[in-house]
Design an enzyme around this catalytic site. Structure first.
Site: not given
Length: 251
Positions: A12, A152, A17
């Site tokens: 996913t 985060y 990146g």
């Protein structure tokens, strides 16, 4: 012979990146087929074009949308029938100072980083074969307190807990679950963190100087660690958190 010969994998967040670098590595290691996901179709198209292989399929979708996840699993089931490897990599990260955090910021970060990862794995369980490998992309922020990244950091700590519990829940099927925790990796996401270019450059400088190896990591360096955890090279490893961070969280 590659380390992943005959395997079917899902990555996913695979359009750029770390996810994209991992898809490239999987192809090099002989993967039978790899499915990658991402929100933006144009980025997925670019990724497939760069890799230039008939062993990759891009599926557009939002990892936090359960209907999108159902469609993804249906596509994998109908085309390949099984999964041997899951790299739950899709993530969202943005700065928000404690005291100014909005409900929208909180929900969006948790929906992608926590809800999305959990339900990606749970919905894939029926097609995940015994003795397969699940790798959850965490962060060295799982055990650190980073300024302006309160939400985060909490999401990444939650993922570490998920991996521990899933390791126990799936042990009868001999499915290995491990957390991979990168540090400051030179990705488009990292280079987007800042309101101005000067802020971005200052952040990159700060992370570089804080890392004992005195440089940013590369996506391919993380991808090689994913290959290790996905392959039989790590056949007696489960439940761990592997830091790929140049020593940032350890020294």
């Amino acid at each position: 012979m590659g380390k992943l010969d005959g395997k079917i994998a899902l990555i996913t967040g695979g359009s750029e990146g770390i996810g994209f670098a991992t898809a490239e590595r999987f192809i090099l290691e002989g993967i039978e087929h790899v499915f990658i996901t991402g929100r933006r179709q144009e980025k997925l198209d670019e990724a497939v074009k760069k890799i230039q292989s008939n062993r990759i399929t891009a599926v557009q979708g939002d990892a936090s949308d359960l209907n999108h996840l159902d469609r993804l699993i249906d596509i994998i089931r109908e085309t390949k029938g099984r999964l041997d490897i899951i790299f739950a990599n899709a993530a969202s990260c943005s700065f928000a100072r404690f005291g100014t955090i909005t409900e929208k910021h909180f929900d969006e970060t948790f929906n992608v980083n926590v809800k999305g990862v959990f339900f990606t794995i749970q919905k894939a369980l029926p097609i995940l074969v015994n003795r397969s490998s699940i790798i959850i992309n965490g962060s060295n922020s799982s055990n650190k307190g980073d300024p302006d990244l309160t939400v985060y950091c909490a999401t990444k700590a939650a993922l570490r807990s998920f991996a521990r519990c899933m390791t126990v829940d799936l042990k009868e099927r001999q499915i290995r679950v491990n957390t991979l925790s990168p540090g400051a990796i030179d990705t488009p996401l990292l280079r987007s963190m800042g309101n101005t270019q000067d802020e971005v450059e200052n952040n990159l400088k700060m992370w570089t100087e804080a890392t004992p190896m005195n440089r940013l990591g590369t996506p391919d360096e993380v991808a090689k660690a994913v290959v290790f955890l996905a392959s039989d090279d790590s056949s007696y490893i489960t439940g761990i958190e592997l830091f790929v961070d140049g020593g940032l969280s350890q020294i």
